[in-house]
Scaffold this motif. Structure first.
Motif, mmCIF file in Angstrom:
data_model
loop_
_atom_site.group_PDB
_atom_site.id
_atom_site.type_symbol
_atom_site.label_atom_id
_atom_site.label_comp_id
_atom_site.label_asym_id
_atom_site.label_seq_id
_atom_site.Cartn_x
_atom_site.Cartn_y
_atom_site.Cartn_z
ATOM 1 N N LYS A 156 5.064 14.323 2.271
ATOM 2 C CA LYS A 156 6.016 14.527 1.185
ATOM 3 C C LYS A 156 6.994 13.362 1.052
ATOM 4 O O LYS A 156 7.598 12.926 2.028
ATOM 5 C CB LYS A 156 6.786 15.822 1.412
ATOM 6 N N VAL A 157 7.128 12.870 -0.201
ATOM 7 C CA VAL A 157 8.045 11.783 -0.517
ATOM 8 C C VAL A 157 8.988 12.270 -1.617
ATOM 9 O O VAL A 157 8.549 12.857 -2.607
ATOM 10 C CB VAL A 157 7.276 10.530 -1.005
ATOM 11 N N LYS A 205 4.031 5.726 -5.495
ATOM 12 C CA LYS A 205 4.129 5.659 -6.951
ATOM 13 C C LYS A 205 3.092 6.558 -7.619
ATOM 14 O O LYS A 205 3.373 7.205 -8.626
ATOM 15 C CB LYS A 205 3.898 4.209 -7.385
ATOM 16 N N ARG A 206 1.908 6.630 -7.052
ATOM 17 C CA ARG A 206 0.815 7.447 -7.600
ATOM 18 C C ARG A 206 0.888 8.910 -7.175
ATOM 19 O O ARG A 206 0.065 9.718 -7.585
ATOM 20 C CB ARG A 206 -0.530 6.894 -7.134
ATOM 21 N N LYS A 249 0.827 -1.201 0.000
ATOM 22 C CA LYS A 249 0.000 0.000 0.000
ATOM 23 C C LYS A 249 0.867 1.259 0.000
ATOM 24 O O LYS A 249 0.603 2.216 -0.730
ATOM 25 C CB LYS A 249 -0.946 0.004 1.199
ATOM 26 N N GLY A 250 1.924 1.274 0.815
ATOM 27 C CA GLY A 250 2.812 2.422 0.874
ATOM 28 C C GLY A 250 3.476 2.702 -0.463
ATOM 29 O O GLY A 250 3.521 3.838 -0.930
ATOM 30 N N TYR A 251 3.982 1.659 -1.111
ATOM 31 C CA TYR A 251 4.632 1.846 -2.412
ATOM 32 C C TYR A 251 3.620 2.261 -3.474
ATOM 33 O O TYR A 251 3.923 3.093 -4.333
ATOM 34 C CB TYR A 251 5.389 0.580 -2.833
ATOM 35 N N GLU A 252 2.438 1.705 -3.414
ATOM 36 C CA GLU A 252 1.389 2.081 -4.365
ATOM 37 C C GLU A 252 1.053 3.569 -4.234
ATOM 38 O O GLU A 252 0.969 4.293 -5.235
ATOM 39 C CB GLU A 252 0.139 1.235 -4.107
#
Length: 79
Positions: A56-57, A49-50, A43-46
Motif C-alpha cells: 500500500k502506497v 504511479k501506475r 522502477k519504484g516510482y513507475e
C-alpha cells in the motif's frame, strides 16, 4: 525468500537489514520503501504511479508514502 543482501547484490540496490526494517515509522517515503524491496528509484516510482507498487502506497500531494505495516507483511516480518 532471499535475504535483502542477496537482492541488493543482484539489483545493485543496497537493501535493509531486519533491524532497520523493524525500526521504521508508520509510513516511509518511497525511496525507503524501494530500498527495503530492492527496487531502483525509477522502477519504484513507475510502479507507484501506475498503482502497481507491491504494497500500500499513500499519495500525499506530490509525495508518496509507503505504509510500513504492509511493507513488513510483504517481507514476512509482520508482528
Amino acid at each position: 525468500m532471499r535475504d535483502n543482501e542477496t537482492v541488493g547484490r543482484e539489483t545493485g540496490v543496497k537493501g535493509m537489514t531486519r533491524g532497520e526494517l523493524l525500526e521504521l515509522p508508520a509510513a516511509v517515503d518511497l525511496e525507503t520503501g524501494n530500498r527495503a524491496l530492492g527496487l531502483g528509484r525509477s522502477k519504484g516510482y513507475e510502479l507507484a504511479k501506475r498503482g502497481q507498487y507491491p504494497c500500500k502506497v499513500l499519495r500525499l500531494g506530490n509525495a508518496y508514502r509507503v505504509v510500513t505495516a504492509d511493507l513488513l507483511a510483504l517481507l514476512g516480518l509482520a508482528a
